[in-house]
Scaffold this motif. Sequence first.
Motif, short mmCIF file in Angstrom:
data_model
loop_
_atom_site.label_atom_id
_atom_site.label_comp_id
_atom_site.label_asym_id
_atom_site.label_seq_id
_atom_site.Cartn_x
_atom_site.Cartn_y
_atom_site.Cartn_z
N TYR A 277 0.83 -1.20 0.00
CA TYR A 277 0.00 0.00 0.00
C TYR A 277 0.87 1.26 0.00
CZ TYR A 277 -4.63 -2.10 0.44
OH TYR A 277 -5.80 -2.77 0.17
N ASP B 127 -7.84 -5.74 2.07
CA ASP B 127 -8.55 -4.51 1.72
C ASP B 127 -8.29 -3.47 2.80
OD1 ASP B 127 -10.12 -2.73 0.44
OD2 ASP B 127 -11.99 -3.84 0.64
N THR C 27 -4.26 -7.06 -4.49
CA THR C 27 -4.02 -7.28 -3.07
C THR C 27 -5.01 -8.26 -2.45
OG1 THR C 27 -3.98 -6.17 -0.91
CG2 THR C 27 -5.37 -5.15 -2.57
N LYS D 13 -7.73 -0.69 -6.51
CA LYS D 13 -7.47 -1.95 -5.79
C LYS D 13 -8.18 -3.08 -6.51
CE LYS D 13 -8.86 -0.28 -1.72
NZ LYS D 13 -9.31 -0.27 -0.34
#
Length: 397
Positions: free
Chosen positions: A217, A237, A234, A246
Motif C-alpha cells: 500500500y 482490503d 491485493t 485496488k
Amino acid sequence: MFKGKNVLVMVTGSIAAYKATTLVRLLIKSGAQVRVGMTTSAQEFITSKTLSILSGQDVLTDLFIGHTSQVIHIEWARWADVIFVVPATANIIGKIANGIADDAVSATIIASSADKVIAPAMNDVMFHNPAVERNLEILKQDGWLVVEPVVGYLAEGYEASGRLPEPIDILQQADIRLRAKKGQLIGKKVVITAGGTKEALDPVRYLTNRSSGKMGYALARAAVEKGAEVKLVTTIDRENIFGVEKIIVSSTQEMFDVATHEFTDADIFIGAAAVSDFKPAKLAEHKIKKQADGGLQLTLVQNPDILKTIGFSKKDHQIVVGFAAETKEVIAYGTDKLVKKHADMLITNDVSNSDTGFSSDDNAVTILVPDQLPEALPKTTKIEIARAIITRIITLK
Ligand code: CTP
C-alpha cells in the motif's frame, strides 16, 4: 507535503463550513502553518472565533479592518504556499473563474501564485448548473486542483452528489495530486502486488502468512504521488488511496492471473506480496471433519511464481522489482533471487526483526540492482521507504 508549508484555508458559505475546522486541525497536525480567511456568508454557519482559536491566528474577514500599515490581502497572498478553498460555494467559484475580487477572500486568492485546491459543496442542482460546471472547467484549465464532491446525504434531506468529502480525504487527495503534478511517472502504469495469499483447504479454512500488505500500500501511494496510474493487486482490503485501483484477490493463482494480465501494458511491476509457495493439492468440497486417529495429512503442490513469470516475460521498456523477506543471510538470498527471477531490482528485508517486520509501520531494507553495490535504507516509516524505492526505480531506465 504540507509540513513546514504556509497554508491558507478559505472558508465560504456552505452548510459544510463546519468541516473546515477539521481540515485546519489536520493541517496543523501535519506540521503546516495555517491561517484562515472567511467570507461574510461563511460566518453565518461558523464563527471566526472558532477558526481563530484553532489556527492560533486572527482570521481574515475584511479587507479594511485593522492591519492599517499593510495591504492585507497582498501580504496574505504572498505568505501562502498553498490555498485551500473548502468548502467552496457556486458564488466563490464564479468569482475566481472570472477574476472578480470584491472581498477579502476572493481578493487574496486572485493575488496569490500559491498552489490552489478547491472543494465545491452545494446542492446537486446548483452543482450541475451549466454556469457552475463551466466555471469549474475554467479553474481546472487555470491549474486549480478540484476535489470533486461525493454522493451523500445533502442538507436538503436526500442523497445526491454535492456533498463535501471528509477533510482527511480532501487532504490525502490534495497531497497526492500536488506531488504528482511534477511526477516522473505521469503516463506510466505501475502494477503492485500486496498482502499474503490465501490457499483454501475447504470452504471455511485456508493457509496464509502474516503479511499485512502495508508495504504494498505504501508503494502504491508513493507511485501515485509520482503521477503513475496504479493497479494494486491485493489480498488485503486496507485504506483507499486516491488514484489507486485496488483489485482484491485471494489465492496465488488469482493473483497470478490478474497480475500477469495487468502487466501486459504496464511499465513497472513490483511484487510486494508474500506469495504462498504451496497450496493444498485438493480443495475439499465440504468442511474437513476430525479424523479418527486425531491427525490430518495434507499434500501440498507448488504454486506458480508470479515474479519469475513476469521477470522472464518482460519487454525492454518494462521494469520488474521483487522483494525478499528473509530471516537470515538476507543479502545472499536476495542476490540469488534477483538473478533467478530475472528482476531489475530486488528489495530485501529481514522479517525476523519485529520492529521492521510484517505488521510494523516501519521498515529497513537493502536495494539490490545487478552489477551495483547493495544500497541500505535505514529504518524509517514504510511510506518513506516506499518513496525512496520508487525514486530509485525511476533512475533505472
Ligand atoms: N513471489 C511470487 N510468486 C511466488 C513466490 C514469490 O511472485 N510464488 C515473489 C514475491 O512477491 C517476492 C519474491 O517473489 O517479490 C520473493 O518472494 P520470497 O517468498 O522471498 O521467495 P521465494 O521465491 O518464495 O523463495 P523462498 O521462499 O524459497 O525463499
